[in-house]
Design an enzyme around this catalytic site. Structure first.
Site, PDB file in Angstrom:
ATOM      1  N   ARG A  31       6.803 -43.942 -19.892  1.00 53.76           N
ATOM      2  CA  ARG A  31       6.019 -44.024 -18.664  1.00 53.76           C
ATOM      3  C   ARG A  31       6.609 -45.007 -17.658  1.00 53.76           C
ATOM      4  NH1 ARG A  31       0.720 -42.328 -19.601  1.00 53.76           N
ATOM      5  NH2 ARG A  31      -0.077 -43.748 -18.034  1.00 53.76           N
ATOM      6  N   SER A  33      -0.729 -28.961 -13.484  1.00 52.98           N
ATOM      7  CA  SER A  33      -0.097 -30.263 -13.691  1.00 52.98           C
ATOM      8  C   SER A  33      -0.061 -30.521 -15.183  1.00 52.98           C
ATOM      9  CB  SER A  33      -0.876 -31.367 -12.980  1.00 52.98           C
ATOM     10  OG  SER A  33      -0.480 -32.651 -13.416  1.00 52.98           O
ATOM     11  N   GLN A  34       1.117 -30.809 -15.704  1.00 57.78           N
ATOM     12  CA  GLN A  34       1.220 -31.093 -17.129  1.00 57.78           C
ATOM     13  C   GLN A  34       0.303 -32.249 -17.498  1.00 57.78           C
ATOM     14  OE1 GLN A  34       2.025 -32.795 -20.710  1.00 57.78           O
ATOM     15  NE2 GLN A  34       2.705 -33.908 -18.903  1.00 57.78           N
ATOM     16  N   SER A  35       0.336 -33.318 -16.731  1.00 61.30           N
ATOM     17  CA  SER A  35      -0.483 -34.492 -17.029  1.00 61.30           C
ATOM     18  C   SER A  35      -1.925 -34.332 -16.575  1.00 61.30           C
ATOM     19  CB  SER A  35       0.114 -35.728 -16.346  1.00 61.30           C
ATOM     20  OG  SER A  35      -0.001 -35.613 -14.935  1.00 61.30           O
ATOM     21  N   GLU A  44      14.263 -24.079 -11.785  1.00 60.43           N
ATOM     22  CA  GLU A  44      13.849 -24.972 -12.869  1.00 60.43           C
ATOM     23  C   GLU A  44      15.054 -25.461 -13.666  1.00 60.43           C
ATOM     24  OE1 GLU A  44      11.668 -27.102 -15.769  1.00 60.43           O
ATOM     25  OE2 GLU A  44      11.327 -26.564 -13.664  1.00 60.43           O
ATOM     26  N   ASN A  98      -2.108 -50.631 -14.343  1.00 58.91           N
ATOM     27  CA  ASN A  98      -1.584 -49.285 -14.084  1.00 58.91           C
ATOM     28  C   ASN A  98      -2.221 -48.772 -12.799  1.00 58.91           C
ATOM     29  OD1 ASN A  98       0.067 -48.951 -16.224  1.00 58.91           O
ATOM     30  ND2 ASN A  98      -1.276 -47.589 -17.380  1.00 58.91           N
ATOM     31  N   GLY A  99      -1.436 -48.189 -11.926  1.00 61.51           N
ATOM     32  CA  GLY A  99      -2.007 -47.598 -10.726  1.00 61.51           C
ATOM     33  C   GLY A  99      -1.434 -48.228  -9.468  1.00 61.51           C
ATOM     34  N   LYS A 146      16.259 -29.408 -14.139  1.00 60.85           N
ATOM     35  CA  LYS A 146      16.521 -30.077 -15.418  1.00 60.85           C
ATOM     36  C   LYS A 146      17.911 -30.728 -15.421  1.00 60.85           C
ATOM     37  CE  LYS A 146      12.701 -29.583 -17.185  1.00 60.85           C
ATOM     38  NZ  LYS A 146      12.240 -29.813 -15.842  1.00 60.85           N
ATOM     39  N   LYS A 171       7.363 -40.190 -16.444  1.00 61.88           N
ATOM     40  CA  LYS A 171       6.844 -38.922 -16.958  1.00 61.88           C
ATOM     41  C   LYS A 171       5.976 -38.182 -15.958  1.00 61.88           C
ATOM     42  CE  LYS A 171       6.085 -35.630 -19.745  1.00 61.88           C
ATOM     43  NZ  LYS A 171       7.158 -34.653 -19.977  1.00 61.88           N
ATOM     44  N   CYS A 181       3.184 -46.416 -15.381  1.00 59.95           N
ATOM     45  CA  CYS A 181       3.435 -47.604 -16.183  1.00 59.95           C
ATOM     46  C   CYS A 181       2.623 -47.469 -17.462  1.00 59.95           C
ATOM     47  CB  CYS A 181       3.010 -48.867 -15.437  1.00 59.95           C
ATOM     48  SG  CYS A 181       3.858 -49.124 -13.861  1.00 59.95           S
ATOM     49  N   HIS A 211      24.169 -15.725   2.921  1.00 59.11           N
ATOM     50  CA  HIS A 211      23.674 -16.478   4.074  1.00 59.11           C
ATOM     51  C   HIS A 211      23.993 -17.963   3.925  1.00 59.11           C
ATOM     52  CE1 HIS A 211      21.529 -12.953   5.625  1.00 59.11           C
ATOM     53  NE2 HIS A 211      21.242 -12.695   4.356  1.00 59.11           N
ATOM     54  N   TRP A 261       7.185 -49.192 -14.195  1.00 57.37           N
ATOM     55  CA  TRP A 261       7.997 -48.306 -13.366  1.00 57.37           C
ATOM     56  C   TRP A 261       7.739 -48.747 -11.935  1.00 57.37           C
ATOM     57  CZ3 TRP A 261       7.809 -44.541  -9.529  1.00 57.37           C
ATOM     58  CH2 TRP A 261       8.896 -43.669  -9.457  1.00 57.37           C
ATOM     59  N   THR A 279       8.174 -29.033 -11.820  1.00 59.24           N
ATOM     60  CA  THR A 279       8.251 -27.984 -12.834  1.00 59.24           C
ATOM     61  C   THR A 279       7.037 -27.066 -12.789  1.00 59.24           C
ATOM     62  OG1 THR A 279       9.733 -29.153 -14.345  1.00 59.24           O
ATOM     63  CG2 THR A 279       8.183 -27.622 -15.329  1.00 59.24           C
ATOM     64  N   SER A 280       5.854 -27.613 -12.569  1.00 59.96           N
ATOM     65  CA  SER A 280       4.647 -26.786 -12.517  1.00 59.96           C
ATOM     66  C   SER A 280       4.700 -25.813 -11.342  1.00 59.96           C
ATOM     67  CB  SER A 280       3.399 -27.672 -12.418  1.00 59.96           C
ATOM     68  OG  SER A 280       3.249 -28.451 -13.581  1.00 59.96           O
ATOM     69  N   THR A 297      -1.263 -35.644 -11.449  1.00 62.32           N
ATOM     70  CA  THR A 297      -0.255 -35.774 -10.407  1.00 62.32           C
ATOM     71  C   THR A 297      -0.922 -36.037  -9.055  1.00 62.32           C
ATOM     72  OG1 THR A 297       1.115 -34.231 -11.643  1.00 62.32           O
ATOM     73  CG2 THR A 297       1.744 -34.662  -9.359  1.00 62.32           C
ATOM     74  N   GLU A 356      17.684 -33.847 -13.299  1.00 64.94           N
ATOM     75  CA  GLU A 356      16.843 -34.887 -13.879  1.00 64.94           C
ATOM     76  C   GLU A 356      17.559 -35.689 -14.951  1.00 64.94           C
ATOM     77  OE1 GLU A 356      12.183 -33.836 -13.984  1.00 64.94           O
ATOM     78  OE2 GLU A 356      13.440 -32.395 -15.030  1.00 64.94           O
TER      79      GLU A 356
END
Length: 711
Positions: free
Chosen positions: A66, A445-447, A578, A154-155, A582, A703, A35, A601, A127, A400-401, A450, A585
């Site tokens: 966010r 982690s991009q952020s 990946e 937030n949280g 995308k 995000k 958020c 298989h 969110w 993604t990471s 995570t 997403e």
């Protein structure tokens, strides 16, 4: 069994975070919670109500990536005891429309300034984690009739059920499904229990002592007019300061903290936000708040306390702090679309430059003797030898990471001759995977925030492993908690679907592989070829981006399809996974990345002339096997799209005239996944546009994911 020597955590933190005065907060943009909160507090500025509302809405618009299922704000009302609260289901624009209608209906004069010398507003974009998107569940959340306390949050509060039952036993009734309403009602309960003589910060610290979980809060109250509180634990929060026309850095810090600016310049504005994107257009001078911090704004004065410190004699549980005032290394242009239609599109086309930024100062492209290193990773320089002596590398990440780890695992294994495991953070926790003292664990982690990756980091630290962080966010939890690490330097990434962070992560892992293998004679020539490929990478990505028009036309032809299968092998299995992620997403089309070696298989049963199938077949160690895959798919009449190297006549003839060919430049196979993902990023973007979906704000996604199934 060898146990790695643990570095000094204080020194490691310095190495990872760098010089605080040059703190690169430009990449705080993708921080922890899902958020966005924004607050404004002004002193002797004289803004009209409409200007305050516009500022709050603009702040929320900067934070909307966010969370975007509901939003709300609260400002000073005509009567100081009655704040104006507006909340709406939907996006910030829906809130803007509703606020105009609400103020018009109530007859409020939005062109006048609220009474008094201070003005205060708090706002939130949500969110949903507790309760469906609705105006009732939107923030600010109220303590009840009269809005004695209003809170934006937030949280996630993990013990909110217990607190809710306690408050219900005291006669409180709840109208929302959120955990945040518990905080507002707990503020009311504590205030009434302690009495009116209790200061605002002391009241909030009592509430904080009852909360478990993560949070960043802004709190305002009719009992404390002209005051605003903020606090944090786990979730990010920064405080921006603007002192009239003068830079706050020129003012004595003690004056700022104890009594405002003492040089006759008494106009002050404070901005509180989840990240820098909502603040940078107002000021670049910020305080980065730490866990346990409580910010108190009153009569233009700023005081910061910390609940984790001992009482300093001021009568409040929390030492009065003198935090470091730092300057944002960020420009407003970074958070603007810059002529592009969407942030995702902008960030895809930024990659030639962001890849150079990631390598800048870390790679020497000139030839050097074998005994001289061409790779320098400042955050790891003291720990490379320790990592070399570890038994194995464990790459832990999500989404993604995690795909980055899959893409680089073959290169790491071949260059450093060490077992490399890739673990999904949530699965590692579910299985309680054995981690040992002689493991080196890489947390990506991009952020840097995570939730599952952070829990996995805590899990590994308890077991004595050496922990390395790779993030795009200076000052994030992973940056603080790991022993050492590397920052991506990829710049602000606002689109929910990660693009440039993925390619920069691959480059960082390759630099790590080159650094770890730097004293290995047998890999010297291979390392030279990889570095040559890195030097050519930016231009190769530019050439791949030139496929945009062709891919746009391809996306138009695929827009009505229901599924897309993507086959890859070796490093490009990660590219397939990946790319499929995308597509899912942003275009909301089913897509699956499939290991080509497993085609017989099960997946082969899906192949017919109606199913779009994309195959990644650039030259590498499994190239001949991919030719066989294409032959088998063609024999079954597959509707094929092939990513191959430029002028690869063998692949083109094998695929046949009916196939769509996407030719890309050819580089060393360890670096090739960076180039190969570009057409898939473009395809997912254009599919989303053609299918009429919101590219930057995909359905049900935000995000960064910081709420796990355990919360």
């Amino acid at each position: 069994m060898f146990a790695p020597q643990k570095p000094d955590p204080v020194q490691a933190r310095k190495e990872l975070q760098g010089n605080l005065k040059a703190f690169a907060l430009s990449i705080w943009i993708n921080s922890k919670t899902m958020c966005g909160i924004f607050g404004l507090y002004s002193y002797h500025v004289g803004c009209t109500r409409q200007q305050i509302v516009d500022c709050l809405l603009q702040g929320l618009a900067r934070l909307e990536y966010r969370g975007y299922d509901s939003a709300g704000f609260a400002i000073d009302g005509t009567d100081v005891d009655v704040p104006l609260v507006v909340k709406a289901k939907g996006k910030v624009e829906d809130l803007r429309v509703l606020s105009k209608a609400t103020f018009s209906r109530l007859g409020h004069d939005m062109g006048s300034a609220p009474g008094g010398v201070t003005q205060c507003g708090i706002a939130h974009t949500r969110w949903a984690t507790h309760g469906r998107p609705s105006s009732l569940n939107a923030h600010p959340q109220s303590s009840g009739d009269g809005d004695e306390f209003l809170v934006v949050h937030n949280g996630i509060i993990t013990n909110y059920h217990v607190l809710k039952e306690f408050l219900q036993s005291k006669g409180e009734e709840f109208v929302s499904d959120t955990d945040t309403e518990v905080i507002a009602k707990m503020c009311k309960f504590v205030h009434h229990s302690l009495g009116n003589s209790t200061s605002f910060p002391e009241m909030l610290m009592d509430v904080m002592s009852r909360l478990e979980g993560s949070y960043a809060l802004l709190v305002r109250s009719t009992h404390y007019p002209g005051q605003l509180l903020a606090c944090k634990k786990g979730s990010p929060l920064i405080l921006g300061l603007k002192a009239g026309n003068q830079s706050p850095l020129a003012s004595p810090r003690t004056a700022l903290l104890s009594g405002g600016v003492k040089d006759g310049n008494d106009k002050l504005e404070y901005f509180l936000s989840s990240d820098a994107s909502a603040i940078v257009e107002h000021t670049k001078q910020v305080f980065v708040l730490e866990d346990g911090d409580v910010v108190h704004l009153s009569d233009g004065k700023l005081a910061i306390f910390n609940t984790l410190e001992k009482n300093d004699g001021h009568g409040i549980n929390g030492m009065r702090k003198n935090p470091e005032l730092v300057e944002l290394d960020m420009e407003v242009e970074q958070i603007m679309k810059g002529g592009y239609d969407h942030f995702m599109q902008k960030e895809i086309f930024e990659q030639p430059e962001t890849l150079l930024q990631t390598m800048r100062g870390r790679v020497i492209f000139e030839d050097l003797p074998m005994d001289q290193s061409r790779i320098k990773l400042g955050g790891l320089v003291e720990h490379i030898e320790t990592i070399k002596r570890c038994r194995r590398l464990v790459i832990v990440a999500c989404g993604t990471s995690y795909n980055t780890g899959l893409a680089c695992r073959p290169a790491l294994e071949n260059l450093i001759s060490m077992p490399v495991a890739c673990e999904l953070a949530s699965d590692l926790l579910d299985r309680q995977t054995p981690i040992f003292r002689d493991d080196a664990c890489i947390f990506m982690s991009q952020s840097g925030e995570t939730a599952d990756t952070l829990r996995s980091l805590e899990f590994a630290l308890k077991r004595g492993a050496l922990c390395v962080g790779i993030t795009n966010t200076v000052g994030s939890a992973i940056a603080r908690l790991t022993h050492c690490g590397v920052h991506l330097n990829a710049g602000a990434e606002i689109g929910v679907a990660s693009t440039k962070a993925y390619t920069s992560q691959i480059v960082v892992l390759m630099l790590l592989a080159l650094s770890l293998s730097g004293d290995t004679v047998s890999s010297f020539e291979e390392r030279k070829k990889v570095i040559e490929a890195l030097e050519s990478l930016s231009e190769a990505v530019k050439k791949a981006l030139a496929l945009d028009d062709k891919i746009s036309a391809l996306a138009s032809s695929l827009a009505n399809e229901h599924s897309l299968l993507i086959f890859g092998r070796g490093s490009n299995f990660a590219t397939a996974v990946e790319g499929a992620l995308k597509v899912k997403e942003v275009s909301l089309m089913h897509s699956e990345g499939i290991l080509a070696g497993e085609m017989k298989h099960g997946p082969l049963a899906l192949v017919d002339e109606h199913m779009p199938i994309l195959v990644i077949a650039t030259p590498d160690s499994v190239y001949t096997k991919m030719i066989s895959v294409i032959e088998q798919l063609r024999a079954r009449g597959a509707n094929m799209i092939v990513i191959c190297s430029e002028e690869d006549d063998k692949i083109m003839s094998t695929a046949g005239s009916g196939a769509t060919i996407l030719p890309v430049p050819s580089l060393h196979e360890y670096i090739q996944p960076v180039v190969n993902i570009i057409p898939l990023q473009l395809l997912s973007y254009h599919l989303a546009v053609n299918r009429g979906h919101n590219v930057d704000q995909p359905r049900n996604l935000a995000k960064s994911v910081t709420v796990s199934e355990e919360s």
